[in-house]
Write an enzyme that holds these catalytic residues in place. Structure first.
Site, short mmCIF file in Angstrom:
data_model
loop_
_atom_site.label_atom_id
_atom_site.label_comp_id
_atom_site.label_asym_id
_atom_site.label_seq_id
_atom_site.Cartn_x
_atom_site.Cartn_y
_atom_site.Cartn_z
N HIS A 19 1.16 -1.51 0.03
CA HIS A 19 -0.26 0.21 0.17
C HIS A 19 0.92 1.23 0.37
CE1 HIS A 19 0.98 0.49 4.21
NE2 HIS A 19 -0.10 -0.76 4.53
N HIS A 22 3.88 1.50 2.44
CA HIS A 22 5.68 0.98 1.68
C HIS A 22 6.04 1.29 0.48
CE1 HIS A 22 2.59 -2.34 2.20
NE2 HIS A 22 3.94 -2.50 3.92
N CYS A 127 4.82 -11.47 20.60
CA CYS A 127 3.55 -11.83 20.25
C CYS A 127 3.94 -12.19 17.98
CB CYS A 127 3.80 -9.88 19.73
SG CYS A 127 2.44 -9.40 18.18
N CYS A 130 3.99 -9.63 14.80
CA CYS A 130 5.55 -9.08 15.54
C CYS A 130 6.99 -9.40 15.30
CB CYS A 130 5.86 -8.36 17.01
SG CYS A 130 4.33 -6.90 16.94
N CYS A 145 0.50 -7.22 23.83
CA CYS A 145 1.68 -6.31 22.12
C CYS A 145 1.04 -4.63 22.34
CB CYS A 145 1.25 -6.83 21.06
SG CYS A 145 2.22 -6.48 20.12
N HIS A 148 0.41 -4.25 18.44
CA HIS A 148 -1.20 -4.98 17.59
C HIS A 148 -1.98 -5.32 18.96
CE1 HIS A 148 1.91 -6.55 15.21
NE2 HIS A 148 0.90 -6.32 14.10
N LYS A 313 -4.99 4.59 11.19
CA LYS A 313 -4.25 3.96 10.98
C LYS A 313 -4.28 3.07 9.87
CE LYS A 313 -0.61 0.27 13.01
NZ LYS A 313 -0.65 -0.96 11.87
N LYS A 316 -6.93 -2.96 6.46
CA LYS A 316 -7.83 -3.71 6.01
C LYS A 316 -9.04 -4.11 6.42
CE LYS A 316 -5.30 -7.43 4.09
NZ LYS A 316 -4.85 -8.67 4.42
N1 MSP Z 1 10.29 -6.93 6.92
C1 MSP Z 1 10.58 -5.28 7.62
C2 MSP Z 1 11.92 -5.11 7.04
C3 MSP Z 1 12.32 -6.02 7.26
S1 MSP Z 1 14.28 -5.08 6.53
C4 MSP Z 1 15.44 -5.73 7.15
C5 MSP Z 1 9.49 -4.84 7.11
N2 MSP Z 1 8.71 -4.83 6.25
S2 MSP Z 1 6.75 -4.30 6.05
O1 MSP Z 1 7.14 -4.49 5.07
O2 MSP Z 1 6.24 -4.87 7.11
O3 MSP Z 1 7.42 -3.09 6.22
C6 MSP Z 1 8.72 -2.33 4.81
C7 MSP Z 1 8.52 -0.78 4.89
O4 MSP Z 1 7.05 0.28 4.67
C8 MSP Z 1 8.79 0.20 5.97
O5 MSP Z 1 10.21 1.19 6.30
C9 MSP Z 1 8.08 0.47 7.57
O6 MSP Z 1 8.02 1.57 7.79
C10 MSP Z 1 7.00 1.19 5.62
N3 MSP Z 1 5.70 1.28 5.93
C11 MSP Z 1 4.40 0.28 5.85
N4 MSP Z 1 3.36 1.31 6.27
C12 MSP Z 1 3.48 2.40 6.33
C13 MSP Z 1 2.99 3.16 6.07
N5 MSP Z 1 1.37 3.49 7.21
N6 MSP Z 1 3.14 4.65 6.66
C14 MSP Z 1 4.71 4.38 6.03
N7 MSP Z 1 5.30 3.83 6.49
C15 MSP Z 1 5.22 2.42 6.21
O7 MSP Z 1 8.82 -4.32 7.75
#
Ligand code: MSP
Length: 501
Positions: A19, A22, A127, A130, A145, A148, A313, A316
């Site tokens: 989304h 990411h 958790c 996490c 947690c 969560h 936040k 889904k």
């Molecule tokens: N798999 C781990 C990272 C391992 S690195 C060795 C992970 N993955 S994640 O898919 O959950 O998140 C990836 C990135 O997306 C993170 O930098 C996270 O901060 C970012 N974001 C996910 N949702 C977000 C928002 N709502 N806002 C801004 N960034 C966020 O963590």
């Protein structure tokens, strides 16, 4: 061999579809990578997917497919989104790549031998979302947690530990000697205090999780997903080249080689870009593992803030997840990319709303950049059929342009993407003001030469705007440069059709 500028995004979990949040981390890296390349820097931009662990096992089971099949599907979705969003990554790693798995296993065995990893047992509150244990000082009310908010589970298992406690002092020393390592500064203290509070050894294997990299010397254990994931930054940098997955006996000896030759071209990473919630993993655990391996530490870890949607936040369940591809299809991918970095000072949290998106689009893009370009070209066409190669512009303008460019470079050094955009939009707004003040459309009738001089100056200045905006808006930037290139003036569609409120 020259060192490349090595920049990484986190690798993305494949248990949910990508989304806007990411996309944020990845677009930030893309902007920086494009800017650096435009400065002649040899860039290596890495991204990828994080595919092991209990959550992914669960998501796959819920869909009735194997974890690998599920990982394949979601990993492909990430790649497709990066294509849509015009992400110019150079390498894409998956933690299920056999070469990566081999590096993880080899590193584990090496640390086992050096005593940095040892076998023990663990009881604690865990958790499952996490994939992390929480101690009492960290957990929420009623043993929940902190992230969560759901109850933590009591877990007792035999596990291997990584001797994180050994690195408490070396880490604090490193932070002190390298103030540029933890950025932004306002997030550094939290890390420093956490380490000062004392580090406990970290459980790095699971016996209950099947979907993970097995420990070579004790396959009843799989390696903790974070230990596996962080290593991607070095395995993608070429560590795998020296490892033969079919010949684990050679791993230890060959691991020494990853510090040689090609690896030097990339490691240490110049920048790990991460979200604030995974800053600690990247600035405590990861550097400690690297110290244990006697390898260099990354130059910098930058933690950005989080996006909410209309104050909530993104989730889904709430049904408020913003799909950046959908938004891009409607308003242009470049407009989405630019919005995210103008709206919020990079590092801080931000809130997405359609109202602010539309307002910014109309103000910054339609009324400012877009309008300036179309009115300049329209007026120009009334005097001459051709755009000039160059033009004599007043010294004052030359100086202002140079100063703006220097300020842009400085803002990039601080990763202040919002400032970069502010400078570009400000420079363009001043050009619009010049049009309003000098009224070339009237001058055309009374003093055509004067009008032509002003318009030429506007063209020359906008060539800078087009160049500067390109890392944020690669397609639009290229189109602006095309329209502003010397040669016949043509009729064009507006770059940014206004959005109705
Ligand atoms: N798999 C781990 C990272 C391992 S690195 C060795 C992970 N993955 S994640 O898919 O959950 O998140 C990836 C990135 O997306 C993170 O930098 C996270 O901060 C970012 N974001 C996910 N949702 C977000 C928002 N709502 N806002 C801004 N960034 C966020 O963590």
């Amino acid at each position: 061999m020259d060192k490349k500028y090595y920049i990484t995004t986190p690798i993305y979990y494949v248990n949910s579809v990508p989304h806007l949040g990411h996309a944020y981390t990845t677009i930030a890296c893309d902007i920086l990578a494009r800017y650096k390349r435009s400065q002649g820097v040899d860039v290596r931009f890495l991204t990828g997917t994080d595919e092991h662990g209990a959550n992914i096992e669960k998501s796959a089971a819920a869909k009735g497919v194997s974890p690998k099949a599920w990982a394949d599907e979601v990993s492909a979705k990430y790649r497709a989104l990066w294509k849509t969003l015009n992400i110019s990554y150079d390498a894409f790693i998956r933690t299920t790549d056999p070469a990566h798995e081999a590096v993880v296993q080899a590193i584990f065995e090496k640390l086992l031998k050096s005593g940095d990893i040892y076998l023990g047992s663990y009881s604690g509150k865990y958790c499952t979302s996490c994939e992390q244990y929480y101690d009492e000082s960290e957990m929420g009310e009623n043993c929940t947690c902190p992230v969560h908010k759901k109850p933590l589970t009591e877990v007792h298992e035999e596990t291997y530990f990584f001797k994180l406690s050994r690195y408490e002092k070396p880490l604090l020393q490193y932070y002190k000697e390298h103030p540029e390592f933890l950025v932004p500064k306002y997030r550094a203290n939290e890390i420093i205090n956490f380490v000062k509070g004392g580090l406990r050894d970290l459980s790095v294997t699971r016996t209950k999780v099947k979907w993970g990299v097995p420990v070579l010397s004790n396959p009843a254990h799989t390696i903790y997903v974070w230990f596996d994931a962080l290593i991607n930054y070095i395995s993608a940098a070429g560590a795998g080249k020296f490892l033969d997955p079919k010949n684990p006996a050679l791993h230890d000896e060959k691991l020494a080689l990853i510090q040689a030759e090609n690896f030097r071209e990339l490691w240490p990473a110049d920048l790990h870009m991460v979200g604030k919630e995974i800053f600690r993993f990247h600035t405590v655990i990861w550097p400690a593992v690297l110290m244990a391996l006697d390898m260099q530490l990354p130059q910098q870890v930058f933690a950005h803030g989080w996006w909410t949607v209309e104050g909530e936040k993104m989730s889904k369940t709430l049904g408020n997840v913003i799909d950046p591809a959908e938004l891009g299809a409607k308003y242009g991918v470049d407009a989405v990319r630019a919005f995210l970095f103008r709206e919020v000072p990079f590092g801080q949290d931000g809130d997405f709303s359609m109202t602010s998106f539309k307002n910014r689009y109309n103000a910054d893009l339609a009324n400012n950049l877009g309008n300036l370009l179309s009115r300049t070209l329209n007026m120009m066409a009334k005097i001459t059929p051709e755009l000039p190669q160059q033009a004599d512009v007043p010294m004052e303008t030359v100086e202002k342009t140079q100063k703006t460019e220097e300020e842009i470079d400085r803002a990039y050094d601080e990763l202040a993407f919002d400032k970069v955009l502010e400078l570009i939009y400000g420079y363009s707004a001043d050009l619009n003001k010049k049009v309003a003040d000098t009224k070339p459309w009237e001058l055309i009738k009374t003093n055509e030469l004067k009008a032509l001089d002003i318009l030429k100056e506007l063209i020359v200045c906008q060539r800078y705007v087009a160049k500067w905006i390109t890392p944020f808006m690669p397609t639009i930037g290229a189109e602006m440069q095309r329209r502003l290139a010397p040669g016949p003036i043509q009729k064009y569609e507006p770059l940014f059709p206004r959005i109705a409120a």
